[in-house]
Design a protein around this motif. Structure first.
Motif, short mmCIF file in Angstrom:
data_model
loop_
_atom_site.label_atom_id
_atom_site.label_comp_id
_atom_site.label_asym_id
_atom_site.label_seq_id
_atom_site.Cartn_x
_atom_site.Cartn_y
_atom_site.Cartn_z
N ALA A 198 0.59 -4.16 11.85
CA ALA A 198 -0.06 -3.55 10.46
C ALA A 198 0.93 -3.39 9.48
CB ALA A 198 -0.87 -2.19 10.66
N LEU A 199 2.26 -3.45 9.77
CA LEU A 199 3.55 -3.02 8.89
C LEU A 199 3.20 -3.78 7.57
CD1 LEU A 199 6.50 -2.76 11.46
CD2 LEU A 199 5.36 -0.86 9.81
N VAL A 200 3.45 -5.19 7.73
CA VAL A 200 3.39 -6.13 6.62
C VAL A 200 2.10 -6.00 5.54
CG1 VAL A 200 3.62 -8.43 5.73
CG2 VAL A 200 5.10 -7.44 7.34
N PRO A 201 1.00 -6.20 6.43
CA PRO A 201 -0.29 -6.16 5.58
C PRO A 201 -0.72 -4.91 4.80
CG PRO A 201 -0.66 -7.15 7.81
CD PRO A 201 0.57 -6.45 7.78
N LEU A 202 -0.18 -3.71 5.32
CA LEU A 202 -0.54 -2.51 4.83
C LEU A 202 0.31 -2.03 3.57
CD1 LEU A 202 -1.73 0.06 7.41
CD2 LEU A 202 -3.17 -1.07 5.95
N THR A 203 1.67 -2.44 3.87
CA THR A 203 2.52 -2.04 2.79
C THR A 203 2.28 -2.97 1.64
OG1 THR A 203 4.47 -3.39 3.99
CG2 THR A 203 4.51 -1.26 4.19
N SER A 204 1.80 -4.17 1.95
CA SER A 204 1.51 -5.34 0.90
C SER A 204 0.55 -4.67 -0.27
CB SER A 204 0.98 -6.41 1.28
OG SER A 204 2.00 -7.13 2.17
N VAL A 205 -0.22 -3.58 0.03
CA VAL A 205 -1.29 -3.30 -0.70
C VAL A 205 -0.79 -2.38 -1.80
CG1 VAL A 205 -3.08 -3.07 1.05
CG2 VAL A 205 -1.83 -0.92 0.64
N LEU A 206 0.55 -2.08 -1.66
CA LEU A 206 1.31 -1.36 -2.88
C LEU A 206 1.55 -2.39 -4.18
CD1 LEU A 206 3.84 0.70 -0.79
CD2 LEU A 206 1.82 1.67 -2.12
N ILE A 207 1.31 -3.79 -3.55
CA ILE A 207 1.86 -4.73 -4.64
C ILE A 207 1.19 -4.75 -5.83
CG2 ILE A 207 1.94 -7.29 -4.97
CD1 ILE A 207 3.10 -7.62 -2.40
N PRO A 208 -0.50 -4.48 -5.76
CA PRO A 208 -1.44 -4.47 -6.89
C PRO A 208 -0.94 -3.28 -7.71
CG PRO A 208 -2.50 -5.04 -4.96
CD PRO A 208 -1.26 -4.58 -4.72
N ALA A 209 -0.64 -2.24 -7.24
CA ALA A 209 -0.27 -1.09 -7.99
C ALA A 209 1.09 -1.40 -8.77
CB ALA A 209 0.12 0.06 -7.15
N SER A 210 1.74 -1.82 -8.31
CA SER A 210 3.16 -2.27 -8.90
C SER A 210 2.92 -3.46 -10.12
CB SER A 210 4.11 -3.06 -8.08
OG SER A 210 3.82 -4.33 -7.58
N VAL A 211 2.05 -4.61 -9.97
CA VAL A 211 1.39 -5.27 -10.99
C VAL A 211 1.01 -4.67 -12.15
CG1 VAL A 211 0.10 -7.10 -11.61
CG2 VAL A 211 1.36 -7.20 -9.27
N LEU A 212 -0.03 -3.64 -11.74
CA LEU A 212 -0.56 -2.80 -12.93
C LEU A 212 0.43 -2.01 -13.77
CD1 LEU A 212 -3.20 -1.85 -14.31
CD2 LEU A 212 -3.37 0.02 -12.65
N VAL A 213 1.29 -1.33 -12.90
CA VAL A 213 2.29 -0.48 -13.69
C VAL A 213 3.13 -1.42 -14.57
CG1 VAL A 213 4.11 1.06 -13.53
CG2 VAL A 213 2.23 1.17 -12.06
N CYS A 214 3.64 -2.59 -14.06
CA CYS A 214 4.50 -3.48 -14.73
C CYS A 214 3.60 -4.02 -15.97
CB CYS A 214 4.71 -4.63 -13.85
SG CYS A 214 5.90 -5.62 -14.75
N TRP A 215 2.38 -4.45 -15.77
CA TRP A 215 1.48 -4.88 -17.09
C TRP A 215 1.53 -3.77 -18.04
CZ3 TRP A 215 -2.92 -3.64 -19.37
CH2 TRP A 215 -3.72 -4.51 -20.38
N LEU A 216 1.39 -2.43 -17.73
CA LEU A 216 0.98 -1.35 -18.77
C LEU A 216 2.38 -1.32 -19.25
CD1 LEU A 216 -1.03 1.35 -16.55
CD2 LEU A 216 -1.71 0.00 -18.59
#
Length: 407
Positions: A369-387
């Motif tokens: 579960a290590l890689v899949p679960l930490t990957s869910v932070l990627i959409p949040a980083s994209v949203l903040v970067c876009w803002l």
């Protein structure tokens, strides 16, 4: 794109040596945990704590030193950091006990806070043209991959032949070379009408931390470092635990991933010549998210996992990181050194947070579960970067200008 002159290539080599030393210093004792633990009569966990102390000290110093990064000459700050790192490395090599080794590594972490921020900020000082600057940044990131993939095996071989202390001492050679080579960096025309030390220090903090776009991009840096460091910190648990690889097999996986990282870092500037940094960051993040979520489905095939991990994660990660660095370079040019220093602080904080989050996932859900679960932070980083990028950004005039580099 105009080719670099011989002098410019020398400067790129010097800056690359800075990021190479920086990453190798982070993992300096990692291959020798068992040797150091036995010699000093402590547990391997206690030796592992040295990395945590190193990162925490580096993060605190990076935070406190941020306002100074644009007040003084870049090359002098870099040389100061190198001297402190050198003293810390030398003390680590001759430490008679664990109680001496602990502050020695803390001292090395203190000096390391200046290496990455000075190197990346100097890329803009030397190359005002965005394409040439971005090419330099890609090379600097690829040097970090070389430090991990080639540097660690070299240290291991030196330790096997001469002992771990001599392996540690060997880092002083590139440190000395970079200390001398830093004199090649151009002298900055700093603002002579500076306020007093305290007023200037606090004023710079207000300017940088009060800048909304900077704060958002620093948040992105924190999130991305959590995502990036979890697979590194727990790489043994992932690959040996899921696929029962031998130490040699794990070394091959690490090497292949490092080669892909190196290639992707050097291809990133070419991507940024065709698309904006925001689009490059979003596209690379989407690929990495898909690879991260898909990694959990490949546990039945080592080949499939290797393709997904190296092709998707190690290949897209550097593109996203280089694009983020470019955004940080340009968001507040007059305080570029301070912004990059704070970004380094967020990187250290992300590494520490990644260790905690990854540990909790490993204990509760297992390595799969290590890689899949930490990957869910990627959409949040994209949203903040876009803002951060979509907000209207004022055009800032640099507070310092570098002397042009002559061939």
């Amino acid at each position: 794109m105009t080719a670099y002159s011989r002098r410019e290539w020398l400067i790129v080599l010097v800056l690359s040596l800075g990021t190479f030393i920086g990453v190798l210093n982070v993992y300096l004792l990692t291959p020798f945990l068992g040797l150091v633990a036995r010699q000093f009569g402590v547990s391997e966990a206690a030796v592992g704590l040295l990395s945590t102390v190193y990162s925490l000290v580096g993060a605190v110093v990076g935070l406190l030193a941020a306002p100074l990064m644009d007040r003084y000459q870049r090359k002098r700050l870099l040389q100061f950091g190198l001297v402190v790192v050198g003293v810390g490395v030398a003390l680590s090599a001759v430490a008679p006990s664990y109680t001496v080794l602990l502050p020695a590594r803390a001292l090395a972490g203190f000096g390391s806070a200046f290496l990455f921020s000075c190197a990346y900020a100097a890329a803009s000082d030397v190359f005002p043209d965005a394409n040439r600057r971005n090419r330099c940044i890609g090379i600097l990131y690829s040097a970090t991959g070389i430090g991990a993939v080639l540097g660690i095996p070299v240290l291991t071989q030196l330790a096997a032949a001469f002992g771990w202390r001599w392996a540690v001492v060997s880092l002083l050679v590139p440190i000395a070379a970079l200390t001398a080579g830093a004199n090649l960096l151009p002298r900055l025309a700093l603002d002579a009408r500076r306020a007093g030390m305290l007023a200037d220090y606090l004023g710079r903090y207000r300017q940088v931390l009060g800048h909304t776009e900077v704060s958002l991009l620093l948040t992105v840096s924190l999130l991305r470092n959590v995502v990036w460091t979890v697979p590194l910190i727990y790489s043994v648990a992932i690959w040996n635990g899921l696929f029962h690889l031998s130490l040699r097999g794990f070394g091959w996986v690490f090497s292949v991933g490092g080669v892909v990282y190196f290639v992707a870092s050097n291809l990133a500037p070419a991507v940024l010549r065709r698309v904006s940094p925001l689009r490059a960051f979003v596209a690379a993040s989407v690929v990495q998210l898909a690879a991260g979520l898909g990694f959990g489905l490949t546990t039945g095939s080592l080949t499939g996992a290797l393709i997904v991990f190296c092709g998707g994660i190690a290949g897209s990660g550097p593109v996203a990181i280089v694009a983020l660095n470019v955004l940080l370079q340009d968001v507040l040019p007059e305080y570029r050194g301070a912004v990059l220093s704070l970004s380094g602080t967020m990187g250290e904080a992300g590494s520490a947070l990644g260790g905690i989050v990854g540990g909790l996932i490993l204990v509760t859900l297992g390595a799969i579960a290590l890689v899949p679960l930490t990957s869910v932070l990627i959409p949040a980083s994209v949203l903040v970067c876009w803002l951060s990028v979509r907000r209207p950004v004022r055009v800032a005039q640099p507070a310092e200008r570098a002397e042009p580099v002559t061939a």
